[in-house]
Design an enzyme around this catalytic site. Sequence first.
Site, PDB file in Angstrom:
ATOM      1  N   GLU A  58      -7.050   4.869   7.715  1.00 40.91           N
ATOM      2  CA  GLU A  58      -6.846   6.291   7.418  1.00 40.91           C
ATOM      3  C   GLU A  58      -8.084   6.887   6.748  1.00 40.91           C
ATOM      4  O   GLU A  58      -8.427   8.045   6.959  1.00 40.91           O
ATOM      5  CB  GLU A  58      -5.590   6.461   6.543  1.00 40.91           C
ATOM      6  CG  GLU A  58      -4.329   6.247   7.383  1.00 40.91           C
ATOM      7  CD  GLU A  58      -3.144   5.677   6.625  1.00 40.91           C
ATOM      8  OE1 GLU A  58      -3.118   5.717   5.390  1.00 40.91           O
ATOM      9  OE2 GLU A  58      -2.226   5.163   7.312  1.00 40.91           O
ATOM     10  N   GLY A  95       2.810  -1.043   4.310  1.00 46.55           N
ATOM     11  CA  GLY A  95       2.878   0.378   3.994  1.00 46.55           C
ATOM     12  C   GLY A  95       4.329   0.798   3.789  1.00 46.55           C
ATOM     13  O   GLY A  95       4.894   0.622   2.717  1.00 46.55           O
ATOM     14  N   GLY A  96       4.924   1.326   4.835  1.00 45.34           N
ATOM     15  CA  GLY A  96       6.274   1.894   4.753  1.00 45.34           C
ATOM     16  C   GLY A  96       7.286   0.991   4.056  1.00 45.34           C
ATOM     17  O   GLY A  96       8.025   1.440   3.166  1.00 45.34           O
ATOM     18  N   ASN A 112       0.866  -1.174   0.000  1.00 44.54           N
ATOM     19  CA  ASN A 112       0.000   0.000   0.000  1.00 44.54           C
ATOM     20  C   ASN A 112       0.907   1.229   0.000  1.00 44.54           C
ATOM     21  O   ASN A 112       1.470   1.579   1.033  1.00 44.54           O
ATOM     22  CB  ASN A 112      -0.889  -0.039   1.259  1.00 44.54           C
ATOM     23  CG  ASN A 112      -1.731   1.210   1.416  1.00 44.54           C
ATOM     24  OD1 ASN A 112      -1.815   2.037   0.508  1.00 44.54           O
ATOM     25  ND2 ASN A 112      -2.358   1.354   2.583  1.00 44.54           N
ATOM     26  N   TRP A 113       1.025   1.834  -1.163  1.00 42.38           N
ATOM     27  CA  TRP A 113       1.979   2.954  -1.280  1.00 42.38           C
ATOM     28  C   TRP A 113       1.419   4.254  -0.716  1.00 42.38           C
ATOM     29  O   TRP A 113       2.107   5.260  -0.659  1.00 42.38           O
ATOM     30  CB  TRP A 113       2.392   3.148  -2.747  1.00 42.38           C
ATOM     31  CG  TRP A 113       3.128   1.984  -3.340  1.00 42.38           C
ATOM     32  CD1 TRP A 113       3.441   0.798  -2.720  1.00 42.38           C
ATOM     33  CD2 TRP A 113       3.667   1.878  -4.674  1.00 42.38           C
ATOM     34  NE1 TRP A 113       4.124  -0.030  -3.585  1.00 42.38           N
ATOM     35  CE2 TRP A 113       4.280   0.603  -4.788  1.00 42.38           C
ATOM     36  CE3 TRP A 113       3.682   2.732  -5.773  1.00 42.38           C
ATOM     37  CZ2 TRP A 113       4.898   0.172  -5.966  1.00 42.38           C
ATOM     38  CZ3 TRP A 113       4.293   2.314  -6.950  1.00 42.38           C
ATOM     39  CH2 TRP A 113       4.905   1.054  -7.038  1.00 42.38           C
ATOM     40  N   LYS A 114       0.143   4.249  -0.360  1.00 49.66           N
ATOM     41  CA  LYS A 114      -0.511   5.445   0.191  1.00 49.66           C
ATOM     42  C   LYS A 114      -0.282   6.652  -0.720  1.00 49.66           C
ATOM     43  O   LYS A 114      -0.184   6.490  -1.937  1.00 49.66           O
ATOM     44  CB  LYS A 114      -0.043   5.688   1.634  1.00 49.66           C
ATOM     45  CG  LYS A 114      -0.215   4.417   2.496  1.00 49.66           C
ATOM     46  CD  LYS A 114      -0.081   4.648   3.953  1.00 49.66           C
ATOM     47  CE  LYS A 114      -0.306   3.338   4.697  1.00 49.66           C
ATOM     48  NZ  LYS A 114      -0.252   3.484   6.134  1.00 49.66           N
ATOM     49  N   SER A 121       3.272  -1.977  10.346  1.00 51.57           N
ATOM     50  CA  SER A 121       4.728  -2.068  10.558  1.00 51.57           C
ATOM     51  C   SER A 121       5.294  -3.462  10.282  1.00 51.57           C
ATOM     52  O   SER A 121       6.218  -3.896  10.969  1.00 51.57           O
ATOM     53  CB  SER A 121       5.103  -1.585  11.962  1.00 51.57           C
ATOM     54  OG  SER A 121       4.681  -0.241  12.147  1.00 51.57           O
ATOM     55  N   GLU A 179      -5.549  -4.721  10.598  1.00 46.98           N
ATOM     56  CA  GLU A 179      -4.532  -3.693  10.800  1.00 46.98           C
ATOM     57  C   GLU A 179      -4.812  -2.933  12.091  1.00 46.98           C
ATOM     58  O   GLU A 179      -5.594  -1.963  12.084  1.00 46.98           O
ATOM     59  CB  GLU A 179      -4.529  -2.710   9.624  1.00 46.98           C
ATOM     60  CG  GLU A 179      -4.231  -3.343   8.287  1.00 46.98           C
ATOM     61  CD  GLU A 179      -3.662  -2.319   7.305  1.00 46.98           C
ATOM     62  OE1 GLU A 179      -2.534  -2.514   6.862  1.00 46.98           O
ATOM     63  OE2 GLU A 179      -4.337  -1.321   7.016  1.00 46.98           O
ATOM     64  N   HIS A 223      -9.678   1.361   4.684  1.00 50.87           N
ATOM     65  CA  HIS A 223      -8.414   1.527   5.417  1.00 50.87           C
ATOM     66  C   HIS A 223      -8.648   2.474   6.603  1.00 50.87           C
ATOM     67  O   HIS A 223      -9.447   3.415   6.503  1.00 50.87           O
ATOM     68  CB  HIS A 223      -7.339   2.083   4.482  1.00 50.87           C
ATOM     69  CG  HIS A 223      -5.978   2.069   5.103  1.00 50.87           C
ATOM     70  ND1 HIS A 223      -5.569   3.028   5.994  1.00 50.87           N
ATOM     71  CD2 HIS A 223      -4.955   1.186   4.997  1.00 50.87           C
ATOM     72  CE1 HIS A 223      -4.336   2.735   6.407  1.00 50.87           C
ATOM     73  NE2 HIS A 223      -3.942   1.618   5.807  1.00 50.87           N
ATOM     74  N   GLY A 263       2.323   2.483  10.744  1.00 47.87           N
ATOM     75  CA  GLY A 263       3.277   3.586  10.575  1.00 47.87           C
ATOM     76  C   GLY A 263       3.964   4.011  11.858  1.00 47.87           C
ATOM     77  O   GLY A 263       4.626   5.040  11.914  1.00 47.87           O
TER      78      GLY A 263
HETATM   79  P1  PGA Z   1       2.671   0.357   7.668  1.00 50.34           P
HETATM   80  O1  PGA Z   1       1.234   0.573   6.987  1.00 50.34           O
HETATM   81  O2  PGA Z   1       3.245  -0.918   7.115  1.00 50.34           O
HETATM   82  O3  PGA Z   1       3.480   1.570   7.246  1.00 50.34           O
HETATM   83  O4  PGA Z   1       2.465   0.304   9.136  1.00 50.34           O
HETATM   84  C1  PGA Z   1       0.350  -0.494   6.754  1.00 50.34           C
HETATM   85  C2  PGA Z   1      -0.951   0.013   6.190  1.00 50.34           C
HETATM   86  O5  PGA Z   1      -1.437   1.052   6.642  1.00 50.34           O
HETATM   87  O6  PGA Z   1      -1.534  -0.592   5.271  1.00 50.34           O
END
Ligand code: PGA
Length: 251
Positions: A97, A234-235, A9-11, A213, A167, A95, A173
């Site tokens: 967010e 994500g990251g 997930n590159w956001k 994470s 999640e 998600h 993050g």
């Molecule tokens: P993260 O994000 O790996 O940076 O914690 C995961 C996500 O929000 O899908």
Amino acid sequence: MRKKIIAGNWKMNKTVEEAVELATAVKRELADCTEVDVVLCPPFTALKSVSDVVSETQIAVGSQNMSSEDEGAYTGEICHTMLKELFVRYVILGHSERREYYKETDEWINKKVIKALEKNLRPILCVGETLEERESGNMEKVVELQVREGLKGVSADAYTELVIAYEPVWAIGTGKTASAEQAQEVHAFIRATVKDMVGAEAADAVRIQYGGSMKPANAAELLGQPDIDGGLIGGAALDAGSFAEIVKAGM
Ligand code: PGA
């Protein structure tokens, strides 16, 4: 046996040029990967370019959201036809967010899940509790509600297509990962919830990813748990080497 699925997930990261560079690097490592399903979810603006890069490979493309509507006066939204035109196969829905910053509700997310399935797109439905909800002893209640409401009306046979991503919001993050034991416990709980909703066969078939994470250092342990069927990254997905290492940990 459920095939593992690792999605990046590159956001809201990567211009088209940067996205092409990252997708090309991922392709170099994983173009022929068949042991694990690999999915890249760039921002909308880079979907076409990333689809072009990974066409004729085993790597699939996903979007980070989708409208619940078919077309029309919905300024700023993107619908299923537009995504399918760009060879998108998966859609991340709900998600945390989007729930937090854009106030997406379970009811709304459910409409998107139903629409995606109806249009042969595979939803990745995200669920997870905040730190406050966990500490007040409400984790199960919150996660169960998100699963039940998010998947309301979905038939048992669709569970082979859809993916659930657990999640925990406090792990996204933040560098704080749920321990493998903590994650496994919730994954088993989600699977039991699905069993109660639509039966054992669907519960057995549905893939449940962990997200929050996940990185090369903890991927093998998390992915080694019986109910963890992949990761939503994500990251660590912004670096081709780290992402490929996580995928390899799932093989
Ligand atoms: P993260 O994000 O790996 O940076 O914690 C995961 C996500 O929000 O899908």
